[in-house]
Design a protein around this motif. Structure first.
Motif, PDB file in Angstrom:
ATOM      1  N   ALA A 126      43.985  56.690  46.308  1.00 49.28           N
ATOM      2  CA  ALA A 126      43.385  55.846  47.347  1.00 49.28           C
ATOM      3  C   ALA A 126      42.815  54.560  46.746  1.00 49.28           C
ATOM      4  CB  ALA A 126      42.289  56.616  48.076  1.00 49.28           C
ATOM      5  N   VAL A 127      42.186  54.684  45.585  1.00 49.43           N
ATOM      6  CA  VAL A 127      41.632  53.505  44.913  1.00 49.43           C
ATOM      7  C   VAL A 127      42.753  52.559  44.510  1.00 49.43           C
ATOM      8  CG1 VAL A 127      40.333  52.715  42.890  1.00 49.43           C
ATOM      9  CG2 VAL A 127      39.581  54.739  44.137  1.00 49.43           C
ATOM     10  N   THR A 128      43.857  53.103  43.983  1.00 50.60           N
ATOM     11  CA  THR A 128      45.001  52.282  43.579  1.00 50.60           C
ATOM     12  C   THR A 128      45.623  51.588  44.785  1.00 50.60           C
ATOM     13  OG1 THR A 128      45.436  53.821  41.779  1.00 50.60           O
ATOM     14  CG2 THR A 128      47.194  52.318  42.358  1.00 50.60           C
ATOM     15  N   ALA A 129      45.742  52.303  45.898  1.00 50.56           N
ATOM     16  CA  ALA A 129      46.303  51.688  47.108  1.00 50.56           C
ATOM     17  C   ALA A 129      45.412  50.546  47.596  1.00 50.56           C
ATOM     18  CB  ALA A 129      46.467  52.741  48.201  1.00 50.56           C
ATOM     19  N   ASP A 130      44.099  50.766  47.584  1.00 52.05           N
ATOM     20  CA  ASP A 130      43.185  49.694  47.987  1.00 52.05           C
ATOM     21  C   ASP A 130      43.263  48.512  47.030  1.00 52.05           C
ATOM     22  OD1 ASP A 130      42.316  51.072  50.176  1.00 52.05           O
ATOM     23  OD2 ASP A 130      40.407  51.709  49.298  1.00 52.05           O
ATOM     24  N   LEU A 131      43.405  48.802  45.756  1.00 53.00           N
ATOM     25  CA  LEU A 131      43.497  47.749  44.740  1.00 53.00           C
ATOM     26  C   LEU A 131      44.741  46.889  44.968  1.00 53.00           C
ATOM     27  CD1 LEU A 131      41.881  46.862  42.287  1.00 53.00           C
ATOM     28  CD2 LEU A 131      43.259  48.377  40.904  1.00 53.00           C
ATOM     29  N   ARG A 132      45.846  47.524  45.247  1.00 51.59           N
ATOM     30  CA  ARG A 132      47.085  46.778  45.504  1.00 51.59           C
ATOM     31  C   ARG A 132      46.981  45.958  46.786  1.00 51.59           C
ATOM     32  NH1 ARG A 132      50.902  51.839  44.251  1.00 51.59           N
ATOM     33  NH2 ARG A 132      50.698  51.825  41.988  1.00 51.59           N
ATOM     34  N   TYR A 192      37.601  43.244  46.437  1.00 54.17           N
ATOM     35  CA  TYR A 192      38.529  43.436  45.323  1.00 54.17           C
ATOM     36  C   TYR A 192      37.767  43.770  44.041  1.00 54.17           C
ATOM     37  CZ  TYR A 192      42.444  42.409  42.165  1.00 54.17           C
ATOM     38  OH  TYR A 192      43.430  42.486  41.211  1.00 54.17           O
ATOM     39  N   ASP A 193      36.669  43.055  43.801  1.00 55.83           N
ATOM     40  CA  ASP A 193      35.855  43.330  42.617  1.00 55.83           C
ATOM     41  C   ASP A 193      35.256  44.733  42.660  1.00 55.83           C
ATOM     42  OD1 ASP A 193      36.449  40.799  41.733  1.00 55.83           O
ATOM     43  OD2 ASP A 193      34.462  39.957  42.165  1.00 55.83           O
ATOM     44  N   ASP A 194      34.816  45.173  43.845  1.00 55.38           N
ATOM     45  CA  ASP A 194      34.251  46.522  43.975  1.00 55.38           C
ATOM     46  C   ASP A 194      35.296  47.587  43.650  1.00 55.38           C
ATOM     47  OD1 ASP A 194      31.812  45.469  44.700  1.00 55.38           O
ATOM     48  OD2 ASP A 194      32.062  45.861  46.846  1.00 55.38           O
ATOM     49  N   VAL A 195      36.507  47.398  44.163  1.00 49.48           N
ATOM     50  CA  VAL A 195      37.562  48.386  43.915  1.00 49.48           C
ATOM     51  C   VAL A 195      38.008  48.333  42.454  1.00 49.48           C
ATOM     52  CG1 VAL A 195      39.890  49.110  44.576  1.00 49.48           C
ATOM     53  CG2 VAL A 195      38.283  48.398  46.311  1.00 49.48           C
ATOM     54  N   LEU A 196      38.053  47.136  41.865  1.00 54.33           N
ATOM     55  CA  LEU A 196      38.369  47.025  40.433  1.00 54.33           C
ATOM     56  C   LEU A 196      37.338  47.783  39.596  1.00 54.33           C
ATOM     57  CD1 LEU A 196      39.459  43.344  39.715  1.00 54.33           C
ATOM     58  CD2 LEU A 196      40.717  45.404  39.158  1.00 54.33           C
ATOM     59  N   THR A 197      36.078  47.597  39.929  1.00 53.22           N
ATOM     60  CA  THR A 197      35.005  48.281  39.199  1.00 53.22           C
ATOM     61  C   THR A 197      35.092  49.794  39.386  1.00 53.22           C
ATOM     62  OG1 THR A 197      33.611  46.338  39.528  1.00 53.22           O
ATOM     63  CG2 THR A 197      32.507  48.366  38.895  1.00 53.22           C
ATOM     64  N   ARG A 243      37.861  39.389  35.574  1.00 57.41           N
ATOM     65  CA  ARG A 243      38.731  40.035  36.565  1.00 57.41           C
ATOM     66  C   ARG A 243      40.140  40.206  35.995  1.00 57.41           C
ATOM     67  NH1 ARG A 243      37.889  36.482  40.779  1.00 57.41           N
ATOM     68  NH2 ARG A 243      35.969  37.530  41.337  1.00 57.41           N
ATOM     69  N   LEU A 244      40.666  39.156  35.371  1.00 59.98           N
ATOM     70  CA  LEU A 244      42.001  39.236  34.758  1.00 59.98           C
ATOM     71  C   LEU A 244      42.025  40.225  33.593  1.00 59.98           C
ATOM     72  CD1 LEU A 244      43.002  35.468  34.781  1.00 59.98           C
ATOM     73  CD2 LEU A 244      43.943  37.296  36.189  1.00 59.98           C
ATOM     74  N   ARG A 245      40.966  40.221  32.784  1.00 61.07           N
ATOM     75  CA  ARG A 245      40.890  41.154  31.662  1.00 61.07           C
ATOM     76  C   ARG A 245      40.863  42.592  32.164  1.00 61.07           C
ATOM     77  NH1 ARG A 245      38.154  44.772  29.331  1.00 61.07           N
ATOM     78  NH2 ARG A 245      36.453  44.614  30.822  1.00 61.07           N
ATOM     79  N   LEU A 246      40.123  42.809  33.237  1.00 63.24           N
ATOM     80  CA  LEU A 246      40.010  44.155  33.789  1.00 63.24           C
ATOM     81  C   LEU A 246      41.342  44.630  34.369  1.00 63.24           C
ATOM     82  CD1 LEU A 246      37.992  46.386  34.152  1.00 63.24           C
ATOM     83  CD2 LEU A 246      37.257  45.333  36.271  1.00 63.24           C
ATOM     84  N   VAL A 247      42.064  43.757  35.055  1.00 62.63           N
ATOM     85  CA  VAL A 247      43.384  44.125  35.583  1.00 62.63           C
ATOM     86  C   VAL A 247      44.310  44.480  34.427  1.00 62.63           C
ATOM     87  CG1 VAL A 247      45.441  43.210  36.733  1.00 62.63           C
ATOM     88  CG2 VAL A 247      43.195  42.843  37.735  1.00 62.63           C
TER      89      VAL A 247
END
Length: 127
Positions: A50-56, A81-86, A111-115
């Motif tokens: 679910a987290v991955t789907a939201d991230l995409r 987007y930042d919340d879901v990345l975190t 953000r780019l580093r985290l992705v």
């Protein structure tokens, strides 16, 4: 006179019972809620899928924000987007400084580093 005293005592006992029912009811409801929670525990985190789907989904929305969209909407999308990345980083054990950085270039770089770190951890992130 005795009948009057008995009536007053009966009214006082009735008032005491009514006054005691509120706390008793709250205690019984709390006890029942604890039993329900013990029998049916809720998962601490959302599933990784679910987290991955939201991230995409949010990643696509952030990338494709049309021109003329109010800045409030763009900021709300970036915040989501930042919340879901975190959340994804916490689930995979990837260190993140995203929530501590102010808006601007440092936050975009993080953000780019985290992705990139999430991709290296095996998560298929779009973008």
């Amino acid at each position: 006179m005795a009948a009057l005293l008995q009536l007053i005592a009966l009214l006082a006992a009735f008032a005491g019972v009514i006054a005691g029912l509120g706390p008793l009811t709250r205690r019984l409801e709390a006890w029942a809620a604890r039993r329900r929670a013990a029998r049916h525990p809720r998962p601490a985190n959302r599933p990784l899928q679910a987290v991955t789907a939201d991230l995409r989904r949010l990643g696509r929305q952030v990338e494709l924000v049309p021109t003329g969209v109010p800045m409030a909407r763009r900021r709300a999308l970036l915040a989501a987007y930042d919340d879901v990345l975190t959340e994804a980083a916490a689930m995979l054990g990837v260190p993140s400084e995203l929530s501590r950085l102010p808006e601007g270039r440092p936050r975009e770089v993080e953000r780019l580093r985290l992705v990139s770190a999430l991709r290296a951890a095996g998560l298929q992130v779009a973008g």
